[in-house]
Scaffold this active site. Structure first.
Site, PDB file in Angstrom:
ATOM      1  N   LYS A  61       0.916  -0.787  -0.043  1.00  0.00           N
ATOM      2  CA  LYS A  61       0.144  -0.150   0.019  1.00  0.00           C
ATOM      3  C   LYS A  61       1.242   1.621   0.202  1.00  0.00           C
ATOM      4  O   LYS A  61       0.741   2.166  -0.338  1.00  0.00           O
ATOM      5  CB  LYS A  61      -1.049   0.078   1.167  1.00  0.00           C
ATOM      6  CG  LYS A  61      -1.888  -1.183   1.129  1.00  0.00           C
ATOM      7  CD  LYS A  61      -2.329  -1.680   2.195  1.00  0.00           C
ATOM      8  CE  LYS A  61      -3.811  -2.170   1.810  1.00  0.00           C
ATOM      9  NZ  LYS A  61      -4.941  -3.464   3.455  1.00  0.00           N
TER      10      LYS A  61
ATOM     11  N   GLN B 150      -5.241  -1.793   9.233  1.00  0.00           N
ATOM     12  CA  GLN B 150      -5.265  -2.992   8.782  1.00  0.00           C
ATOM     13  C   GLN B 150      -5.401  -4.238   9.831  1.00  0.00           C
ATOM     14  O   GLN B 150      -5.452  -4.098  10.732  1.00  0.00           O
ATOM     15  CB  GLN B 150      -3.805  -2.860   9.005  1.00  0.00           C
ATOM     16  CG  GLN B 150      -2.653  -4.466   8.107  1.00  0.00           C
ATOM     17  CD  GLN B 150      -3.203  -3.877   6.608  1.00  0.00           C
ATOM     18  OE1 GLN B 150      -3.386  -3.694   5.810  1.00  0.00           O
ATOM     19  NE2 GLN B 150      -3.541  -4.863   5.943  1.00  0.00           N
TER      20      GLN B 150
ATOM     21  N   ASP C 257     -11.800   2.462   3.147  1.00  0.00           N
ATOM     22  CA  ASP C 257     -11.926   0.529   2.763  1.00  0.00           C
ATOM     23  C   ASP C 257     -13.360   0.203   2.891  1.00  0.00           C
ATOM     24  O   ASP C 257     -13.407  -0.756   1.884  1.00  0.00           O
ATOM     25  CB  ASP C 257     -11.253  -0.163   4.331  1.00  0.00           C
ATOM     26  CG  ASP C 257      -9.759  -0.388   4.321  1.00  0.00           C
ATOM     27  OD1 ASP C 257      -9.682  -1.186   3.269  1.00  0.00           O
ATOM     28  OD2 ASP C 257      -9.775  -1.010   5.153  1.00  0.00           O
TER      29      ASP C 257
END
Ligand code: NDP
Length: 301
Positions: free
Chosen positions: A56, A100, A125
């Site tokens: 990322k 995460q 997300d």
């Protein structure tokens, strides 16, 4: 190897990457010095999470997104994570926030509490209950779409196969892949069957699919006989299996037996190089979109 064409996530994601570079450049022209900001919050230090975060950060850098890796120790409690998220929610230089998953803490941390603590306008997300709700009811414009299913839709669109009216089958119903995947297909007007661990006659159901999306986390479970001839096969699985011929002793495979399925499918995604890179690039696209929306609000007269 069979007749299927390879549906490459590496190719598709590099096309999106080029488009995003231009959009970031345009933002910098509207407001000199402006860059999209992404915060990646990590609790603890799981090795697989480290690998995903590195990917990322690398993608963000290439696009011109200012990504910050916010590390919390394994001793962090849920309250400490919530305090950090609150701080990032307030920070005007941060346009996108992800945590995460799964958190690697000595304490129990409820994942739903965490995802719902992110400001929905920064939820790149697409996992906040409010963003889930938009998708569930067919509003694909207002919020952020979750990255893996959104990446899969991009891949399916690249095949040119007609989604509307097709029979789509999704194997798996998780919050991050299976459930939103089935919703996106439904609102693209496919007729969707969702399968899970209690489904009977799984093979027959899969074999009826014009579009088959697999997200079950079971190495190479879907065999050639499960594939309808000419189907589009999308394999979300990432499984590490033993392979003594490799230096690491391990190899990544999907949830689909690639060689077998490729004999029947019209299109199939490889693992690695299929859905994985699309997930990362969709996160980048959501971050750019979040920054664009924020700047629009800022520059409004
Ligand atoms: P989960 O473990 O959260 O969910 C798995 C789903 O598959 C569940 O709905 C489960 O059913 C179902 N399932 C499990 N075993 C079977 C079986 N034998 N038959 C039928 N259904 C079954 O996994 P995720 O959705 O998070 O991930 C799925 C896969 O995708 C994993 O390999 C993961 O590594 C990968 N992944 C890849 C990403 C990417 O970027 N490419 C991103 C996220 C995940 P039930 O609900 O009944 O338990």
């Amino acid at each position: 190897t069979g007749a299927a064409r390879v549906l490459s996530g590496n190719d598709a994601s590099s096309d999106v990457k080029e488009e995003l570079k231009k959009r970031v450049e345009a933002l910098g022209q509207k407001l000199p010095g402006f860059r999209p900001g992404l915060a990646i919050v990590q609790v603890g230090g799981r090795e697989d999470s480290n690998v995903y975060i590195r990917m990322k950060l690398k993608n963000a850098e290439a696009i011109g997104i200012n990504a910050t890796h916010v590390k919390l120790p394994r001793s962090a409690t849920e309250v400490e994570v919530l305090l950090k998220l609150n701080e990032l929610n307030q920070d005007p230089n941060i346009h996108g926030i992800i945590v995460q998953m799964p958190p690697d803490s000595e304490h129990y941390i409820n994942p739903h509490t965490i995802t719902d603590a992110v400001n929905p306008e920064k939820d790149v997300d697409g996992l906040h209950t409010m963003n889930e709700g938009h998708v569930a009811t067919g509003d694909l414009e207002t919020g952020f779409l979750p990255c893996t299913p959104n990446g899969v839709m991009e891949l399916i669109k690249r095949t040119g196969v007609k989604i509307a009216g097709s029979d789509a089958v999704v194997l798996g119903r998780s919050k991050i892949v299976g459930t939103p995947m089935s919703e996106l297909l439904k609102w693209h007007h496919a007729t969707v069957t969702v399968c899970h661990s209690k489904t009977k006659d799984l093979e027959q159901k899969a074999a009826a699919a014009d579009i088959l999306v697999v997200a079950i986390g079971r190495a190479e479970m879907v065999k050639e006989s499960w594939i309808k001839p000419g189907a589009v096969v999308i394999d979300c699985g990432i499984n590490s299996i033993d392979d003594p011929t490799k230096k690491s002793g391990k190899r990544l495979v999907g949830d689909v037996d690639y060689k077998g399925a490729a004999k029947r499918a019209s299109w199939i995604t490889p693992v690695p190089g299929g859905v994985g890179p699309m997930t990362v690039i969709m996160l980048m696209r959501n971050t750019v979109l979040a920054a664009e929306k924020m700047l629009e609000r800022l520059l409004q007269p």
